[in-house]
Design an enzyme around this catalytic site. Structure first.
Site, short mmCIF file in Angstrom:
data_model
loop_
_atom_site.label_atom_id
_atom_site.label_comp_id
_atom_site.label_asym_id
_atom_site.label_seq_id
_atom_site.Cartn_x
_atom_site.Cartn_y
_atom_site.Cartn_z
N VAL A 1 24.53 5.20 -32.05
CA VAL A 1 25.77 4.53 -31.66
C VAL A 1 25.51 3.03 -31.54
O VAL A 1 24.37 2.59 -31.48
CB VAL A 1 26.34 5.08 -30.33
CG1 VAL A 1 26.67 6.54 -30.46
CG2 VAL A 1 25.37 4.85 -29.18
N ASN A 2 26.58 2.27 -31.52
CA ASN A 2 26.40 0.82 -31.50
C ASN A 2 26.02 0.31 -30.11
O ASN A 2 26.35 0.91 -29.10
CB ASN A 2 27.66 0.12 -32.03
CG ASN A 2 28.93 0.75 -31.55
OD1 ASN A 2 28.95 1.92 -31.20
ND2 ASN A 2 29.98 -0.02 -31.48
N THR A 33 26.41 -6.80 -28.02
CA THR A 33 26.05 -7.73 -26.96
C THR A 33 27.10 -7.62 -25.85
O THR A 33 28.30 -7.52 -26.11
CB THR A 33 26.03 -9.18 -27.51
OG1 THR A 33 25.11 -9.20 -28.61
CG2 THR A 33 25.57 -10.17 -26.46
N PHE A 72 15.03 0.39 -40.23
CA PHE A 72 14.78 -0.92 -40.85
C PHE A 72 15.60 -1.13 -42.11
O PHE A 72 15.36 -2.07 -42.85
CB PHE A 72 13.29 -1.07 -41.16
CG PHE A 72 12.43 -1.13 -39.93
CD1 PHE A 72 12.40 -2.28 -39.15
CD2 PHE A 72 11.67 -0.05 -39.52
CE1 PHE A 72 11.61 -2.35 -37.99
CE2 PHE A 72 10.88 -0.09 -38.38
CZ PHE A 72 10.85 -1.25 -37.61
N LYS A 87 11.05 -3.29 -33.45
CA LYS A 87 12.33 -3.45 -34.13
C LYS A 87 12.93 -4.82 -33.82
O LYS A 87 13.36 -5.55 -34.71
CB LYS A 87 13.29 -2.33 -33.72
CG LYS A 87 14.71 -2.50 -34.18
CD LYS A 87 14.85 -2.39 -35.70
CE LYS A 87 16.20 -2.89 -36.17
NZ LYS A 87 17.06 -1.91 -36.71
N CYS A 135 22.92 -7.19 -36.58
CA CYS A 135 21.64 -7.08 -35.89
C CYS A 135 20.98 -8.39 -35.48
O CYS A 135 20.52 -8.50 -34.35
CB CYS A 135 20.66 -6.31 -36.78
SG CYS A 135 21.09 -4.58 -36.93
C1 UDX Z 1 23.69 0.46 -35.84
C2 UDX Z 1 22.67 0.76 -34.76
O1 UDX Z 1 22.82 2.00 -34.26
C3 UDX Z 1 22.65 -0.37 -33.79
O2 UDX Z 1 21.76 -0.17 -32.77
C4 UDX Z 1 22.17 -1.50 -34.58
O3 UDX Z 1 21.74 -2.53 -33.80
C5 UDX Z 1 23.29 -1.86 -35.51
O4 UDX Z 1 23.44 -0.81 -36.38
P1 UDX Z 1 25.95 0.81 -36.75
O5 UDX Z 1 25.71 2.13 -37.38
O6 UDX Z 1 25.95 -0.37 -37.63
O7 UDX Z 1 24.94 0.61 -35.56
O8 UDX Z 1 27.21 0.80 -35.83
P2 UDX Z 1 28.66 1.29 -36.14
O9 UDX Z 1 28.92 1.22 -37.59
O10 UDX Z 1 29.52 0.58 -35.17
O11 UDX Z 1 28.59 2.86 -35.76
C6 UDX Z 1 28.47 3.38 -34.50
C7 UDX Z 1 29.38 4.60 -34.38
O12 UDX Z 1 29.12 5.26 -33.15
C8 UDX Z 1 30.87 4.30 -34.41
O13 UDX Z 1 31.48 4.99 -35.46
C9 UDX Z 1 31.38 4.79 -33.04
O14 UDX Z 1 32.65 5.36 -33.09
C10 UDX Z 1 30.33 5.81 -32.68
N1 UDX Z 1 30.23 6.07 -31.24
C11 UDX Z 1 30.10 5.08 -30.35
C12 UDX Z 1 30.25 7.40 -30.80
O15 UDX Z 1 30.38 8.32 -31.59
N2 UDX Z 1 30.10 7.65 -29.45
C13 UDX Z 1 30.00 6.66 -28.54
O16 UDX Z 1 29.88 6.92 -27.34
C14 UDX Z 1 29.99 5.32 -29.01
C1 UDX Z 2 18.73 -6.54 -41.02
C2 UDX Z 2 17.26 -6.19 -41.29
O1 UDX Z 2 16.87 -6.73 -42.54
C3 UDX Z 2 17.07 -4.70 -41.24
O2 UDX Z 2 15.72 -4.37 -41.42
C4 UDX Z 2 17.54 -4.21 -39.89
O3 UDX Z 2 17.39 -2.85 -39.76
C5 UDX Z 2 18.99 -4.59 -39.67
O4 UDX Z 2 19.13 -6.00 -39.79
P1 UDX Z 2 20.99 -6.52 -42.41
O5 UDX Z 2 21.60 -7.17 -41.22
O6 UDX Z 2 21.67 -5.36 -43.02
O7 UDX Z 2 19.51 -6.03 -42.08
O8 UDX Z 2 20.85 -7.60 -43.57
P2 UDX Z 2 19.75 -8.64 -44.05
O9 UDX Z 2 19.51 -8.39 -45.48
O10 UDX Z 2 18.58 -8.69 -43.18
O11 UDX Z 2 20.54 -10.02 -43.96
C6 UDX Z 2 20.97 -10.57 -42.72
C7 UDX Z 2 21.65 -11.91 -42.96
O12 UDX Z 2 20.72 -12.90 -43.37
C8 UDX Z 2 22.74 -11.86 -44.03
O13 UDX Z 2 23.85 -12.60 -43.61
C9 UDX Z 2 22.07 -12.52 -45.21
O14 UDX Z 2 22.99 -13.10 -46.10
C10 UDX Z 2 21.20 -13.55 -44.52
N1 UDX Z 2 20.05 -13.98 -45.34
C11 UDX Z 2 19.08 -13.09 -45.67
C12 UDX Z 2 19.96 -15.30 -45.75
O15 UDX Z 2 20.83 -16.12 -45.46
N2 UDX Z 2 18.87 -15.69 -46.49
C13 UDX Z 2 17.87 -14.82 -46.84
O16 UDX Z 2 16.92 -15.26 -47.51
C14 UDX Z 2 17.99 -13.49 -46.42
#
Ligand code: UDX
Ligand code: UDX
Length: 468
Positions: A91-92, A95, A163, A221, A277
């Site tokens: 789950v999310n 902040t 990751f 992480k 993230c």
């Molecule tokens: C993920 C990771 O889990 C989070 O820790 C990381 O830092 C960001 O990526 P992500 O899958 O991207 O989260 O989040 P999101 O797409 O918002 O999905 C979370 C889901 O959990 C939502 O669909 C929400 O409805 C669900 N949820 C939340 C539950 O089912 N139960 C709850 O109590 C809270």
């Molecule tokens: C990141 C981590 O890479 C992943 O391992 C973790 O689990 C979740 O967070 P994500 O947020 O999906 O993944 O995307 P990422 O490819 O890391 O890019 C993050 C941001 O940095 C994006 O806005 C991307 O455009 C930016 N970015 C990345 C740059 O501006 N320059 C770069 O060279 C690389």
């Protein structure tokens, strides 16, 4: 312990793709992804695979292959928890927007709710896996809640941070650099780690599966994301210097990236990093450091976020000053809204802040993004609370065609690096814009020489070629 049934709580960007790949690679395991959001589950179950709530290249094929065979999406959270031997929490953890640690600490209310729900319904021993990114030592809080239910069920808590990067989630899951599993050194803890390892071992070579204690895993992480974000902020800091000195950040990146000690990845200057993230995890790290009184450590990492804010601000400031110090009433086309290419995710996208700044200057904005829906864009801006909903909807429109979006515009701002932007008929775009026609490339992806030959005036992030 041989796992036959898995439940994942949270059908989001992490839970959905991760479970789809586990289901594909482990046809002998029943995988159920549950979520409290009925609409989201309905979308995962939609016959039309273009309606899946998460866009990831390759995900639709896997869902098509495994759904209703050993991959299920459901809102029946309690039943699915009880049926499973292993439960992933995905789950999310946004902040916090209130109370102590507001704007910095991770909000763990959903995690706690999950732990309480697991405690309430479990009748058999279970392994609970933290997939969500969590502050260090969260596992002990989860364990405390689970162990105090008094129903005699034994829980093992593992940390198994994800990751994967969005846009490449499926290939990252299929061939990860490493899988990290943190667990308790006790015999039961080691058995739980072995059970999770044997799931990944169906497709990941054993030498890439790394085991540590729980705290190292949780902290790794946060540290990995902080290091990655730091590279982006570092190169973005250099991009501004390049613009002043006549250097070119792409050349600098290439030159330093060829040093094998530095490496070539994550050195692409941009309008700023986004995503769910980076900012959250660094702030989380900063908050933890502050909690322990480590102010220098906290300040050091906070600067990565401050640099990122600066990069977004200076991009929009530059648009305003280049357009003769006023954008009021002028149409500015945004190419891209997602935080990076190949995803429909917009969380913390740089485009949001750039748009907000330009709307403050009364610009008219027309957005084209190949995968982001208009209502998502409005929701992103409304979340900032900078102006009334009516005002936002009056000043900003989304278009499903880049040529329409740029028609009668004074400038185009490229916010996301979608490949298709490189191959447009830029002459046609130019002919339909006000002159002088400006392109502000916040991703350094278009061929500015070719655009200038057409007649455009171009700004490219980190390029000092037009310095006075
Ligand atoms: C993920 C990771 O889990 C989070 O820790 C990381 O830092 C960001 O990526 P992500 O899958 O991207 O989260 O989040 P999101 O797409 O918002 O999905 C979370 C889901 O959990 C939502 O669909 C929400 O409805 C669900 N949820 C939340 C539950 O089912 N139960 C709850 O109590 C809270
Ligand atoms: C990141 C981590 O890479 C992943 O391992 C973790 O689990 C979740 O967070 P994500 O947020 O999906 O993944 O995307 P990422 O490819 O890391 O890019 C993050 C941001 O940095 C994006 O806005 C991307 O455009 C930016 N970015 C990345 C740059 O501006 N320059 C770069 O060279 C690389």
């Amino acid at each position: 312990m041989n796992i036959k049934s898995i439940c994942c709580i949270g059908a989001g960007y992490v839970g959905g793709p991760t479970m789809a790949v586990i289901a594909q690679k482990c046809p002998h395991i029943k995988v159920t992804v549950v979520d409290i959001n009925q609409a989201r589950i309905d979308s995962w179950n939609d016959k039309d695979l273009t309606k899946l709530p998460v866009f990831e290249p390759g995900l639709d094929d896997i869902v098509k292959e495994r759904r209703d065979k050993n991959l299920f999406f459901s809102t029946d959270v309690e039943q699915s928890i009880n049926d499973a031997e292993m439960i992933f929490i995905s789950v999310n953890t946004p902040t916090k927007t209130y109370g102590k640690g507001k704007g910095m600490a991770a909000d763990l209310k959903y995690i706690e709710l999950c732990a309480r729900q697991i405690a309430k319904v479990s009748k058999h021993n279970k392994i609970v896996v933290e997939k969500s990114t969590l502050p260090v030592r969260t596992a002990s809080a989860i364990k405390n809640i689970l162990d105090n239910t008094g129903n005699g069920v034994a829980f093992q808590i593992l940390s198994n941070p994800e990751f994967l990067a969005e846009g490449t989630a499926i290939s990252d899951l299929l061939s990860p650099d490493r899988v990290l599993i943190g667990g308790d050194p006790s015999k039961e803890g080691q058995e739980a780690m072995e059970a999770l390892m044997s799931i990944y071992a169906n497709w990941v070579p054993r030498e890439r599966i790394l085991t540590t204690n729980v705290w190292s895993s949780e902290l790794s992480k946060l540290t990995a994301n902080a290091f990655l974000a730091q590279r982006v902020s570092s190169i973005n800091a250099i991009s501004e210097l390049c613009e002043k000195t006549g250097a070119d950040v792409a050349e600098v990146s290439k030159a330093i990236g060829m040093d094998s000690r530095i490496g070539s990845k994550f050195l692409k200057a941009s309008v700023g990093f986004g995503g769910s993230c980076f900012q959250k995890d660094i702030l989380n790290l900063v908050y933890i450091a502050k909690t322990y009184g480590l102010d220098e450590v906290a300040d050091y990492w906070e600067q990565v976020v401050l640099m990122n804010e600066h990069q977004k601000q200076r991009f929009s400031d530059n648009i305003v000053s280049t357009l003769y110090n006023t954008v009021a009433g002028k149409k500015i086309a945004f190419f891209g809204w997602a935080f990076k290419k190949d995803t429909n995710d917009t969380r913390e996208s740089a485009a949001i802040k750039v748009a907000d700044n330009l709307l403050n200057e009364q610009a008219n904005i027309s957005v084209y993004d190949p995968k982001v829906a208009e209502e998502r864009i409005y929701a992103d801006l409304e979340y900032l609370n900078s102006r009334s909903e009516d005002e936002t909807r009056k000043l900003l429109k989304a278009q499903n065609d880049p040529y329409k979006a740029s028609k009668d515009a004074h400038a185009i701002a490229i916010l996301t690096e979608w490949d298709e932007f490189k191959n447009y008929d830029w002459k046609r775009i130019y002919d339909n814009m006000y002159k002088p026609a400006f392109v502000f490339d916040g991703r350094g992806i278009v061929d500015v020489e070719a655009l200038e030959a057409i007649g455009f005036s171009c700004y490219k992030i980190g390029s000092g070629r037009n310095r006075e």
